[in-house]
Design an enzyme around this catalytic site. Structure first.
Site, PDB file in Angstrom:
ATOM      1  N   ARG A 198      -5.370   4.263 -27.418  1.00  0.00           N
ATOM      2  CA  ARG A 198      -6.462   4.124 -28.188  1.00  0.00           C
ATOM      3  C   ARG A 198      -7.600   2.947 -28.065  1.00  0.00           C
ATOM      4  NH1 ARG A 198      -4.603   7.710 -28.667  1.00  0.00           N
ATOM      5  NH2 ARG A 198      -3.582   8.793 -30.309  1.00  0.00           N
ATOM      6  N   SER A 205      -6.691   7.697 -39.234  1.00  0.00           N
ATOM      7  CA  SER A 205      -5.621   6.822 -39.321  1.00  0.00           C
ATOM      8  C   SER A 205      -6.140   5.286 -39.416  1.00  0.00           C
ATOM      9  CB  SER A 205      -4.630   6.897 -38.398  1.00  0.00           C
ATOM     10  OG  SER A 205      -4.056   8.222 -38.443  1.00  0.00           O
ATOM     11  N   GLU A 235      -6.732   0.501 -36.421  1.00  0.00           N
ATOM     12  CA  GLU A 235      -7.447   1.196 -35.436  1.00  0.00           C
ATOM     13  C   GLU A 235      -8.586   1.341 -35.347  1.00  0.00           C
ATOM     14  OE1 GLU A 235      -5.111   4.826 -34.527  1.00  0.00           O
ATOM     15  OE2 GLU A 235      -7.137   5.902 -34.240  1.00  0.00           O
TER      16      GLU A 235
HETATM   17  P1  FAD Z   1     -17.364   6.094 -33.677  1.00  0.00           P
HETATM   18  O1  FAD Z   1     -16.635   5.832 -34.935  1.00  0.00           O
HETATM   19  O2  FAD Z   1     -19.010   6.307 -34.064  1.00  0.00           O
HETATM   20  O3  FAD Z   1     -17.659   4.952 -32.798  1.00  0.00           O
HETATM   21  C1  FAD Z   1     -16.401   4.176 -32.213  1.00  0.00           C
HETATM   22  C2  FAD Z   1     -16.593   3.224 -31.058  1.00  0.00           C
HETATM   23  O4  FAD Z   1     -17.234   4.094 -30.133  1.00  0.00           O
HETATM   24  C3  FAD Z   1     -17.648   2.358 -31.537  1.00  0.00           C
HETATM   25  O5  FAD Z   1     -17.352   1.158 -31.243  1.00  0.00           O
HETATM   26  C4  FAD Z   1     -18.891   2.753 -30.777  1.00  0.00           C
HETATM   27  O6  FAD Z   1     -19.915   1.833 -30.563  1.00  0.00           O
HETATM   28  C5  FAD Z   1     -18.348   3.418 -29.508  1.00  0.00           C
HETATM   29  N1  FAD Z   1     -19.223   4.555 -28.929  1.00  0.00           N
HETATM   30  C6  FAD Z   1     -19.376   5.541 -29.554  1.00  0.00           C
HETATM   31  N2  FAD Z   1     -20.287   6.273 -28.698  1.00  0.00           N
HETATM   32  C7  FAD Z   1     -20.365   5.796 -27.702  1.00  0.00           C
HETATM   33  C8  FAD Z   1     -20.839   5.963 -26.364  1.00  0.00           C
HETATM   34  N3  FAD Z   1     -21.427   7.162 -26.073  1.00  0.00           N
HETATM   35  N4  FAD Z   1     -20.936   4.936 -25.448  1.00  0.00           N
HETATM   36  C9  FAD Z   1     -20.167   3.760 -25.690  1.00  0.00           C
HETATM   37  N5  FAD Z   1     -19.481   3.749 -26.804  1.00  0.00           N
HETATM   38  C10 FAD Z   1     -19.629   4.530 -27.719  1.00  0.00           C
HETATM   39  N6  FAD Z   1      -8.388   9.723 -33.499  1.00  0.00           N
HETATM   40  C11 FAD Z   1      -7.364   9.973 -32.638  1.00  0.00           C
HETATM   41  O7  FAD Z   1      -7.522   9.456 -31.351  1.00  0.00           O
HETATM   42  N7  FAD Z   1      -6.978  11.030 -32.927  1.00  0.00           N
HETATM   43  C12 FAD Z   1      -6.677  11.767 -33.864  1.00  0.00           C
HETATM   44  O8  FAD Z   1      -6.149  12.535 -34.073  1.00  0.00           O
HETATM   45  C13 FAD Z   1      -7.807  11.442 -34.925  1.00  0.00           C
HETATM   46  N8  FAD Z   1      -8.144  12.002 -36.017  1.00  0.00           N
HETATM   47  C14 FAD Z   1      -8.980  11.861 -37.008  1.00  0.00           C
HETATM   48  C15 FAD Z   1      -8.899  12.391 -38.259  1.00  0.00           C
HETATM   49  C16 FAD Z   1      -9.823  12.153 -39.059  1.00  0.00           C
HETATM   50  C17 FAD Z   1     -10.121  12.856 -40.239  1.00  0.00           C
HETATM   51  C18 FAD Z   1     -10.835  11.124 -38.920  1.00  0.00           C
HETATM   52  C19 FAD Z   1     -11.901  10.887 -39.771  1.00  0.00           C
HETATM   53  C20 FAD Z   1     -10.952  10.499 -37.684  1.00  0.00           C
HETATM   54  C21 FAD Z   1      -9.773  10.780 -36.810  1.00  0.00           C
HETATM   55  N9  FAD Z   1      -9.685  10.039 -35.465  1.00  0.00           N
HETATM   56  C22 FAD Z   1      -8.561  10.316 -34.647  1.00  0.00           C
HETATM   57  C23 FAD Z   1     -10.481   8.865 -35.270  1.00  0.00           C
HETATM   58  C24 FAD Z   1     -12.029   9.141 -34.551  1.00  0.00           C
HETATM   59  O9  FAD Z   1     -12.332  10.462 -34.753  1.00  0.00           O
HETATM   60  C25 FAD Z   1     -11.678   9.035 -33.131  1.00  0.00           C
HETATM   61  O10 FAD Z   1     -11.422   7.814 -32.637  1.00  0.00           O
HETATM   62  C26 FAD Z   1     -13.188   9.356 -32.213  1.00  0.00           C
HETATM   63  O11 FAD Z   1     -12.797   9.373 -31.154  1.00  0.00           O
HETATM   64  C27 FAD Z   1     -14.089   8.430 -32.575  1.00  0.00           C
HETATM   65  O12 FAD Z   1     -15.450   8.969 -32.183  1.00  0.00           O
HETATM   66  P2  FAD Z   1     -16.840   8.622 -32.870  1.00  0.00           P
HETATM   67  O13 FAD Z   1     -18.004   9.261 -32.149  1.00  0.00           O
HETATM   68  O14 FAD Z   1     -16.656   9.179 -34.376  1.00  0.00           O
HETATM   69  O15 FAD Z   1     -17.142   7.000 -32.877  1.00  0.00           O
END
Ligand code: FAD
Length: 307
Positions: free
Chosen positions: A177, A227, A297
């Site tokens: 992560r 999570s 996380e």
């Molecule tokens: P955001 O939440 O918008 O941002 C996260 C970080 O990434 C921030 O610091 C942001 O600045 C940075 N970021 C975003 N885009 C960019 C970019 N283009 N360049 C540089 N930095 C960037 N995660 C898992 O790993 N496994 C799972 O099974 C999982 N299941 C989930 C289930 C649910 C119901 C939910 C709500 C979340 C889950 N997650 C899971 C967490 C999440 O979906 C992941 O961590 C996902 O990768 C986050 O992506 P995001 O675009 O939403 O990032």
């Protein structure tokens, strides 16, 4: 910070005016449905616009924040000062040989579905992760034994200086992560996933199985950030929370999920403050009962609200 006319004019010259929003409520753009206002919320439409926005932010010394799908972020109620950039308008996905190439604003779920449609295996694990491709690389997202590290071949990023670079996956130091994207200040523009030809019905079977597991265990009917805590060595966060009898505990509109103890759901228009206070309450209770410090996380960013 109030956005000056000067900054607004320059941003509107880089990308079209409709892509530049002032005082935009972030909770309208996050999966968690949390977060105050961004001074400027910008959605560029090309890689060169992204570069120009970074260069302008550097020149004008304006703070700068990337937002993906907001599924792993809690933005505080005071919002975010400066520029918030979202790449939702850069969301193409295509196939080249046995690779799937996805732009950063595409949903990783859609990259996974495209791989299925192209009979390419390797991205099945991502079929239920609600983040963007950029956010998935940043977090080295993973599930059910798979992670981005296993399939990422290379990525195109913009550096803090505004230069475009192509990096191999190894250069991102992907680990559980984490990646070096925050330390280096990279903005992910594009990712190339190296996959393997396979029978689409086999790929679909795996995806259906994972979807079933997710839907039966996770409270997907409410906004959340997934999570909340990392897996503490030797334990499971959800089990510790369950054994602390915290499920169902509420602060304001936030609740420790009754369905999955590792999730905190935004059940009823929670504020970010309520959500964060509930996270702290869970950490304190688990620490008192079991002596285990739960590490978040999910990332918390932005400003506290002005009283
Ligand atoms: P955001 O939440 O918008 O941002 C996260 C970080 O990434 C921030 O610091 C942001 O600045 C940075 N970021 C975003 N885009 C960019 C970019 N283009 N360049 C540089 N930095 C960037 N995660 C898992 O790993 N496994 C799972 O099974 C999982 N299941 C989930 C289930 C649910 C119901 C939910 C709500 C979340 C889950 N997650 C899971 C967490 C999440 O979906 C992941 O961590 C996902 O990768 C986050 O992506 P995001 O675009 O939403 O990032």
């Amino acid at each position: 910070m109030k956005v000056s006319h000067h900054l607004y004019d320059q941003l509107s010259r880089i990308t079209s005016e409709e892509n530049v929003m002032v005082d935009e409520l972030i909770r309208n753009h996050t999966y968690t449905k949390l977060g105050g206002k961004a001074d400027v919320y910008i959605t560029p439409e090309s890689y060169s616009e992204v570069q120009d926005i970074i260069k302008l932010a550097n020149k004008e010394e304006v703070p700068f924040t990337m937002l993906g799908n907001g599924s792993n972020l809690i933005v505080k109620d005071g919002g975010i000062r400066g520029i918030v950039m979202n790449l939702q308008k850069l969301s193409s996905i295509w196939r080249e040989e046995d690779k799937i190439i996805a732009q950063s604003g595409a949903r990783i779920i859609d990259a996974s579905r495209t791989a299925l449609a192209e009979s390419l295996a390797g991205l099945e694990f991502a079929c239920g992760i609600p983040g963007s491709v950029g956010g998935a690389l940043y977090m080295n997202a993973g599930a059910y034994g798979g992670e981005i590290k296993d399939v990422l071949e290379s990525t195109i990023v913009v550096t803090k200086e505004g230069d475009i670079r192509t990096l191999t996956a190894v250069e991102l130091d992907l680990d559980y992560r984490t990646s070096n994207i925050p330390d280096k200040g990279y903005i992910v523009l594009e990712a190339t996933f190296a996959l393997k030809k396979a029978n689409s019905s086999d790929i679909k079977e795996v995806m259906d199985d994972l979807t079933y597991k997710r839907e039966s265990k996770q409270p997907l009917e409410y906004p959340s950030c997934g999570s909340v805590f990392k897996r503490p060595p030797g334990y499971f966060a959800g089990k510790l929370i369950q054994d602390s009898e915290l499920q169902g505990t509420q602060i304001g509109g936030a609740e420790v999920s009754k369905k999955h103890a590792g999730f905190i759901v935004n059940k009823n228009n929670a504020s970010a403050t309520e959500y964060i206070n509930l996270i702290r309450h869970v950490q304190k209770t688990v620490s008192e009962k079991f002596g285990v410090q739960l590490e978040r996380e999910v990332r918390i960013i932005g400003e506290d609200p002005v009283e």
